[in-house]
Design a protein around this motif. Structure first.
Motif, PDB file in Angstrom:
ATOM      1  N   ARG A  21       1.694   1.884 -14.832  1.00  0.00           N
ATOM      2  CA  ARG A  21       2.216   2.978 -13.999  1.00  0.00           C
ATOM      3  C   ARG A  21       1.740   2.848 -12.553  1.00  0.00           C
ATOM      4  NH1 ARG A  21       0.617   7.801 -17.528  1.00  0.00           N
ATOM      5  NH2 ARG A  21       1.826   7.318 -19.355  1.00  0.00           N
ATOM      6  N   VAL A  22       0.468   2.525 -12.386  1.00  0.00           N
ATOM      7  CA  VAL A  22      -0.084   2.366 -11.035  1.00  0.00           C
ATOM      8  C   VAL A  22       0.618   1.213 -10.317  1.00  0.00           C
ATOM      9  CG1 VAL A  22      -2.148   1.728  -9.724  1.00  0.00           C
ATOM     10  CG2 VAL A  22      -2.319   3.379 -11.587  1.00  0.00           C
ATOM     11  N   LEU A  23       0.786   0.100 -11.003  1.00  0.00           N
ATOM     12  CA  LEU A  23       1.438  -1.056 -10.372  1.00  0.00           C
ATOM     13  C   LEU A  23       2.905  -0.772 -10.058  1.00  0.00           C
ATOM     14  CD1 LEU A  23      -0.203  -3.985 -12.379  1.00  0.00           C
ATOM     15  CD2 LEU A  23      -0.715  -3.213 -10.047  1.00  0.00           C
ATOM     16  N   ALA A  24       3.587  -0.002 -10.887  1.00  0.00           N
ATOM     17  CA  ALA A  24       4.984   0.379 -10.597  1.00  0.00           C
ATOM     18  C   ALA A  24       5.037   1.297  -9.380  1.00  0.00           C
ATOM     19  CB  ALA A  24       5.608   1.066 -11.816  1.00  0.00           C
ATOM     20  N   ALA A  25       4.108   2.232  -9.279  1.00  0.00           N
ATOM     21  CA  ALA A  25       4.060   3.124  -8.110  1.00  0.00           C
ATOM     22  C   ALA A  25       3.738   2.326  -6.855  1.00  0.00           C
ATOM     23  CB  ALA A  25       3.019   4.217  -8.329  1.00  0.00           C
ATOM     24  N   PHE A  26       2.853   1.350  -6.975  1.00  0.00           N
ATOM     25  CA  PHE A  26       2.521   0.489  -5.837  1.00  0.00           C
ATOM     26  C   PHE A  26       3.765  -0.263  -5.358  1.00  0.00           C
ATOM     27  CE2 PHE A  26       1.481  -3.823  -4.426  1.00  0.00           C
ATOM     28  CZ  PHE A  26       0.793  -3.531  -3.256  1.00  0.00           C
ATOM     29  N   ALA A  27       4.490  -0.854  -6.281  1.00  0.00           N
ATOM     30  CA  ALA A  27       5.698  -1.609  -5.923  1.00  0.00           C
ATOM     31  C   ALA A  27       6.718  -0.710  -5.238  1.00  0.00           C
ATOM     32  CB  ALA A  27       6.294  -2.251  -7.163  1.00  0.00           C
ATOM     33  N   ALA A  28       6.856   0.523  -5.714  1.00  0.00           N
ATOM     34  CA  ALA A  28       7.822   1.454  -5.117  1.00  0.00           C
ATOM     35  C   ALA A  28       7.396   1.889  -3.721  1.00  0.00           C
ATOM     36  CB  ALA A  28       7.976   2.679  -6.012  1.00  0.00           C
ATOM     37  N   SER A  29       6.109   1.831  -3.425  1.00  0.00           N
ATOM     38  CA  SER A  29       5.616   2.316  -2.133  1.00  0.00           C
ATOM     39  C   SER A  29       5.665   1.285  -1.014  1.00  0.00           C
ATOM     40  CB  SER A  29       4.168   2.770  -2.284  1.00  0.00           C
ATOM     41  OG  SER A  29       3.313   1.648  -2.358  1.00  0.00           O
ATOM     42  N   ARG A  30       5.908   0.044  -1.323  1.00  0.00           N
ATOM     43  CA  ARG A  30       5.782  -1.019  -0.327  1.00  0.00           C
ATOM     44  C   ARG A  30       6.683  -0.836   0.889  1.00  0.00           C
ATOM     45  NH1 ARG A  30       1.423  -2.986   0.269  1.00  0.00           N
ATOM     46  NH2 ARG A  30       2.201  -4.895   1.138  1.00  0.00           N
ATOM     47  N   ALA A  31       7.764  -0.095   0.781  1.00  0.00           N
ATOM     48  CA  ALA A  31       8.659   0.101   1.918  1.00  0.00           C
ATOM     49  C   ALA A  31       8.181   1.213   2.837  1.00  0.00           C
ATOM     50  CB  ALA A  31      10.063   0.422   1.414  1.00  0.00           C
ATOM     51  N   ASP A  32       7.102   1.901   2.469  1.00  0.00           N
ATOM     52  CA  ASP A  32       6.667   3.077   3.222  1.00  0.00           C
ATOM     53  C   ASP A  32       5.516   2.819   4.182  1.00  0.00           C
ATOM     54  OD1 ASP A  32       8.516   4.750   2.057  1.00  0.00           O
ATOM     55  OD2 ASP A  32       7.243   5.118   0.328  1.00  0.00           O
ATOM     56  N   HIS A  33       5.291   1.590   4.595  1.00  0.00           N
ATOM     57  CA  HIS A  33       4.174   1.309   5.494  1.00  0.00           C
ATOM     58  C   HIS A  33       4.550   1.556   6.939  1.00  0.00           C
ATOM     59  CE1 HIS A  33       1.251  -0.235   2.674  1.00  0.00           C
ATOM     60  NE2 HIS A  33       2.282  -0.685   1.997  1.00  0.00           N
ATOM     61  N   ALA A  34       3.551   1.869   7.740  1.00  0.00           N
ATOM     62  CA  ALA A  34       3.764   2.096   9.168  1.00  0.00           C
ATOM     63  C   ALA A  34       4.204   0.807   9.850  1.00  0.00           C
ATOM     64  CB  ALA A  34       2.470   2.596   9.803  1.00  0.00           C
ATOM     65  N   ARG A  35       4.895   0.972  10.969  1.00  0.00           N
ATOM     66  CA  ARG A  35       5.344  -0.191  11.725  1.00  0.00           C
ATOM     67  C   ARG A  35       4.147  -0.907  12.351  1.00  0.00           C
ATOM     68  NH1 ARG A  35       7.837   4.097  13.585  1.00  0.00           N
ATOM     69  NH2 ARG A  35       6.944   3.899  15.651  1.00  0.00           N
ATOM     70  N   PRO A  36       4.173  -2.242  12.381  1.00  0.00           N
ATOM     71  CA  PRO A  36       3.084  -2.961  13.044  1.00  0.00           C
ATOM     72  C   PRO A  36       3.074  -2.638  14.538  1.00  0.00           C
ATOM     73  CG  PRO A  36       4.441  -4.461  11.741  1.00  0.00           C
ATOM     74  CD  PRO A  36       5.128  -3.131  11.749  1.00  0.00           C
ATOM     75  N   MET A  37       1.904  -2.698  15.130  1.00  0.00           N
ATOM     76  CA  MET A  37       1.750  -2.382  16.543  1.00  0.00           C
ATOM     77  C   MET A  37       1.044  -3.565  17.209  1.00  0.00           C
ATOM     78  SD  MET A  37      -0.345   0.897  18.112  1.00  0.00           S
ATOM     79  CE  MET A  37       0.442   2.090  17.101  1.00  0.00           C
TER      80      MET A  37
END
Length: 178
Positions: free
Chosen positions: A150-166
């Motif tokens: 479950r944790v790994l599935a939630a991690f995979a689903a979250s990968r698109a939610d990171h802040a933009r690089p600066m």
């Protein structure tokens, strides 16, 4: 530049170049760890900076997510989880009687001796020392296979939610302004 360890959601929003509401949303979805002090969210600076300038590989980020789940179990039953970690640490010392692994096992030993608060910090921090420490974790077997998946599935689903690089120079300028 302030060197405080904890930030408000407003200060985090400035660093992330986003709104305060977006920071709250990241917190509520579990993408940005926080604590509540007097009814207000406080976020570790290192966790905000990790979103801006991710210093972790995908594997290290997965390990962080798994250890945050272990932290949840630790909060629920500190005695049992700390005992299991101590047993695992002794087992790891028998498996690795010499070599570089002992340095990390000694560090875990010191963290375990400091108590639950220190262990929670090591399990959940995005700081470099914690990333390295989790690579030799004595918390194997704490999560069930179902929880782990479950944790790994939630991690995979979250990968698109990171802040933009600066750009680094802009990052330093923003840090000086906070």
């Amino acid at each position: 530049m302030r060197t405080r360890n904890w930030m408000t959601t407003g200060e985090a929003a400035v660093l992330l170049r986003s709104s305060r509401a977006h920071v709250v949303d990241l917190c509520l979805r579990g993408l940005l760890p926080y604590v509540t002090i007097d009814g207000q969210r406080r976020i570790r600076r290192c966790d905000v900076e990790a979103l801006i300038r991710p210093g972790m590989t995908r594997e290290q980020a997965q390990i962080l997510w798994l250890h945050r789940a272990v932290a949840g179990r630790l909060v629920q039953d500190p005695g049992a989880i700390m005992a299991a970690a101590a047993i695992n640490l002794r087992r790891l010392r028998r498996l690795h009687p010499d070599g570089r692994a002992w340095e990390w096992l000694d560090r875990w030993d010191a963290v375990l001796e400091q108590g639950v608060e220190a262990v929670l910090d090591a399990l959940t921090s995005s700081a470099e020392y914690a990333i390295e420490l989790r690579a030799a974790s004595p918390f194997a077997g704490i999560l069930t296979e179902t929880e782990r998946r479950r944790v790994l599935a939630a991690f995979a689903a979250s990968r698109a939610d990171h802040a933009r690089p600066m750009r680094p120079e802009k990052f330093e300028r923003v840090l000086r302004s906070v």
